[in-house]
Design a protein around this motif. Structure first.
Motif, PDB file in Angstrom:
ATOM      1  N   UNK A  29       0.784  -1.229   0.000  1.00  0.00           N
ATOM      2  CA  UNK A  29       0.000   0.000   0.000  1.00  0.00           C
ATOM      3  C   UNK A  29       0.816   1.280   0.000  1.00  0.00           C
ATOM      4  N   UNK A  30       2.112   1.210  -0.079  1.00  0.00           N
ATOM      5  CA  UNK A  30       2.923   2.406   0.106  1.00  0.00           C
ATOM      6  C   UNK A  30       2.730   3.493  -0.944  1.00  0.00           C
ATOM      7  N   UNK A  31       2.947   3.195  -2.178  1.00  0.00           N
ATOM      8  CA  UNK A  31       2.898   4.217  -3.211  1.00  0.00           C
ATOM      9  C   UNK A  31       1.498   4.800  -3.375  1.00  0.00           C
ATOM     10  N   UNK A  32       0.451   3.982  -3.463  1.00  0.00           N
ATOM     11  CA  UNK A  32      -0.879   4.569  -3.658  1.00  0.00           C
ATOM     12  C   UNK A  32      -1.294   5.531  -2.555  1.00  0.00           C
ATOM     13  N   UNK A  33      -0.930   5.263  -1.314  1.00  0.00           N
ATOM     14  CA  UNK A  33      -1.337   6.132  -0.219  1.00  0.00           C
ATOM     15  C   UNK A  33      -0.718   7.512  -0.398  1.00  0.00           C
ATOM     16  N   UNK A  34       0.563   7.590  -0.720  1.00  0.00           N
ATOM     17  CA  UNK A  34       1.215   8.874  -0.932  1.00  0.00           C
ATOM     18  C   UNK A  34       0.553   9.621  -2.073  1.00  0.00           C
ATOM     19  N   UNK A  35       0.265   8.922  -3.145  1.00  0.00           N
ATOM     20  CA  UNK A  35      -0.372   9.555  -4.302  1.00  0.00           C
ATOM     21  C   UNK A  35      -1.758  10.064  -3.955  1.00  0.00           C
ATOM     22  N   UNK A  36      -2.523   9.284  -3.201  1.00  0.00           N
ATOM     23  CA  UNK A  36      -3.867   9.713  -2.826  1.00  0.00           C
ATOM     24  C   UNK A  36      -3.830  10.983  -1.994  1.00  0.00           C
ATOM     25  N   UNK A  37      -2.911  11.059  -1.058  1.00  0.00           N
ATOM     26  CA  UNK A  37      -2.819  12.253  -0.223  1.00  0.00           C
ATOM     27  C   UNK A  37      -2.509  13.472  -1.081  1.00  0.00           C
ATOM     28  N   UNK A  38      -1.632  13.310  -2.049  1.00  0.00           N
ATOM     29  CA  UNK A  38      -1.276  14.433  -2.907  1.00  0.00           C
ATOM     30  C   UNK A  38      -2.432  14.829  -3.822  1.00  0.00           C
ATOM     31  N   UNK A  39      -3.202  13.852  -4.316  1.00  0.00           N
ATOM     32  CA  UNK A  39      -4.286  14.141  -5.247  1.00  0.00           C
ATOM     33  C   UNK A  39      -5.497  14.741  -4.542  1.00  0.00           C
ATOM     34  N   UNK A  40      -5.916  14.154  -3.442  1.00  0.00           N
ATOM     35  CA  UNK A  40      -7.150  14.587  -2.793  1.00  0.00           C
ATOM     36  C   UNK A  40      -6.973  15.762  -1.838  1.00  0.00           C
ATOM     37  N   UNK A  41      -5.770  15.988  -1.351  1.00  0.00           N
ATOM     38  CA  UNK A  41      -5.572  17.050  -0.380  1.00  0.00           C
ATOM     39  C   UNK A  41      -4.387  17.929  -0.753  1.00  0.00           C
ATOM     40  N   UNK A  42      -4.391  18.505  -1.954  1.00  0.00           N
ATOM     41  CA  UNK A  42      -3.245  19.309  -2.355  1.00  0.00           C
ATOM     42  C   UNK A  42      -3.082  20.519  -1.443  1.00  0.00           C
ATOM     43  N   UNK A  43      -1.863  20.723  -0.964  1.00  0.00           N
ATOM     44  CA  UNK A  43      -1.579  21.863  -0.120  1.00  0.00           C
ATOM     45  C   UNK A  43      -2.131  21.770   1.283  1.00  0.00           C
ATOM     46  N   UNK A  44      -2.832  20.711   1.621  1.00  0.00           N
ATOM     47  CA  UNK A  44      -3.433  20.588   2.946  1.00  0.00           C
ATOM     48  C   UNK A  44      -2.672  19.590   3.807  1.00  0.00           C
ATOM     49  N   UNK A  45      -2.282  18.455   3.255  1.00  0.00           N
ATOM     50  CA  UNK A  45      -1.452  17.488   3.967  1.00  0.00           C
ATOM     51  C   UNK A  45      -0.069  17.562   3.343  1.00  0.00           C
ATOM     52  N   UNK A  46       0.899  17.985   4.136  1.00  0.00           N
ATOM     53  CA  UNK A  46       2.264  18.140   3.650  1.00  0.00           C
ATOM     54  C   UNK A  46       3.151  17.196   4.451  1.00  0.00           C
ATOM     55  N   UNK A  47       3.871  16.343   3.744  1.00  0.00           N
ATOM     56  CA  UNK A  47       4.742  15.377   4.406  1.00  0.00           C
ATOM     57  C   UNK A  47       6.156  15.519   3.866  1.00  0.00           C
ATOM     58  N   UNK A  48       7.110  15.343   4.767  1.00  0.00           N
ATOM     59  CA  UNK A  48       8.495  15.326   4.331  1.00  0.00           C
ATOM     60  C   UNK A  48       9.330  14.462   5.259  1.00  0.00           C
ATOM     61  N   UNK A  49      10.308  13.835   4.657  1.00  0.00           N
ATOM     62  CA  UNK A  49      11.298  13.091   5.425  1.00  0.00           C
ATOM     63  C   UNK A  49      12.423  14.080   5.692  1.00  0.00           C
ATOM     64  N   UNK A  50      12.552  14.516   6.926  1.00  0.00           N
ATOM     65  CA  UNK A  50      13.550  15.517   7.273  1.00  0.00           C
ATOM     66  C   UNK A  50      14.962  14.944   7.225  1.00  0.00           C
ATOM     67  N   UNK A  51      15.087  13.682   7.572  1.00  0.00           N
ATOM     68  CA  UNK A  51      16.399  13.029   7.580  1.00  0.00           C
ATOM     69  C   UNK A  51      16.186  11.539   7.491  1.00  0.00           C
ATOM     70  N   UNK A  52      17.021  10.872   6.714  1.00  0.00           N
ATOM     71  CA  UNK A  52      17.001   9.406   6.627  1.00  0.00           C
ATOM     72  C   UNK A  52      18.438   8.927   6.506  1.00  0.00           C
ATOM     73  N   UNK A  53      18.891   8.248   7.543  1.00  0.00           N
ATOM     74  CA  UNK A  53      20.259   7.743   7.607  1.00  0.00           C
ATOM     75  C   UNK A  53      20.217   6.299   8.099  1.00  0.00           C
ATOM     76  N   UNK A  54      21.327   5.569   7.985  1.00  0.00           N
ATOM     77  CA  UNK A  54      21.325   4.176   8.461  1.00  0.00           C
ATOM     78  C   UNK A  54      20.894   4.026   9.921  1.00  0.00           C
ATOM     79  N   UNK A  55      21.180   5.040  10.753  1.00  0.00           N
ATOM     80  CA  UNK A  55      20.835   4.950  12.170  1.00  0.00           C
ATOM     81  C   UNK A  55      19.445   5.438  12.524  1.00  0.00           C
ATOM     82  N   UNK A  56      18.684   5.948  11.542  1.00  0.00           N
ATOM     83  CA  UNK A  56      17.336   6.399  11.859  1.00  0.00           C
ATOM     84  C   UNK A  56      16.790   7.379  10.850  1.00  0.00           C
ATOM     85  N   UNK A  57      15.609   7.883  11.147  1.00  0.00           N
ATOM     86  CA  UNK A  57      14.955   8.847  10.258  1.00  0.00           C
ATOM     87  C   UNK A  57      13.998   9.721  11.051  1.00  0.00           C
ATOM     88  N   UNK A  58      13.637  10.860  10.433  1.00  0.00           N
ATOM     89  CA  UNK A  58      12.688  11.798  11.024  1.00  0.00           C
ATOM     90  C   UNK A  58      11.679  12.168   9.948  1.00  0.00           C
TER      91      UNK A  58
END
Length: 193
Positions: free
Chosen positions: A9-38
């Motif tokens: 379900x990974x890709x479709x969920x991201x696409x749905x959020x972008x299509x149905x809620x443009x500018x309203x739901x904003x997501x970002x990966x601030x950091x992604x490294x071998x030891x963790x992510x934000x």
């Protein structure tokens, strides 16, 4: 079962959020490294912070997607919104699972939980998931931040995008519940048998 559904379900969920809620739901990966992510997700919700907090904590079974449960039934979920409270799920046969532990509960302002969601639970990781609620002219600005750290031989950075997608789905469904009275399943997430 849970991991297979997550991967499917990974890709479709991201696409749905972008299509149905443009500018309203904003997501970002601030950091992604071998030891963790934000991960940070922001959304504007058309209700006051106290009502949003109530829906977040008291109606989790209505907005958390059943595909991201161990039992396959969102009705088995509950959040005890107090320090040392449980974001838990009842399992068939009298079992249970703790998704996260509540460590900070400030009604109308913030809920913070610790733990590894879903398949992260079985890894040598920990996470801090904070739901910040800010009053705004339109209702509430929700800011979700999930910090995950730990050890995985191949690194945790590859988990950032899948986890972000699942959290986008949950925030989108919470927004739907608050603004329409129901959280709709997207076709891509419905169980195909």
């Amino acid at each position: 079962m849970f991991t297979d559904m997550l991967r499917r379900t990974l890709i479709p969920v991201s696409c749905l959020a972008a299509v149905f809620l443009p500018g309203i739901v904003i997501a970002e990966i601030l950091k992604a490294e071998p030891g963790g992510f934000v991960i940070r997700i922001e959304a504007q919700l058309a209700d006051q912070p106290d009502a949003v907090y109530g829906a977040l904590t008291e109606r989790v079974a209505e907005w958390w997607h059943a595909a991201h449960t161990y039992s396959g039934q969102a009705d088995n979920l509950y959040i005890e919104a107090q320090a040392q409270g449980c974001f838990c799920e009842a399992l068939p046969g009298g079992g249970s699972v703790q998704h996260m532990l509540v460590v900070f509960a400030a009604p109308g302002r913030m809920l913070r939980m610790q733990g590894g969601l879903g398949p992260l639970q079985s890894l040598a990781v920990t996470g801090s998931l904070s739901w910040h609620l800010h009053a705004s002219d339109e209702g509430t600005r929700l800011e979700l931040v999930y910090n995950v750290a730990g050890y995985l031989p191949d690194g945790l950075d590859a988990w950032a995008k899948p986890v972000e997608s699942v959290l986008i789905d949950q925030v989108t469904r919470l927004k739907q519940l608050i603004e329409t009275g129901t959280a709709q399943d997207s076709p891509e997430l419905e169980d195909d048998g």
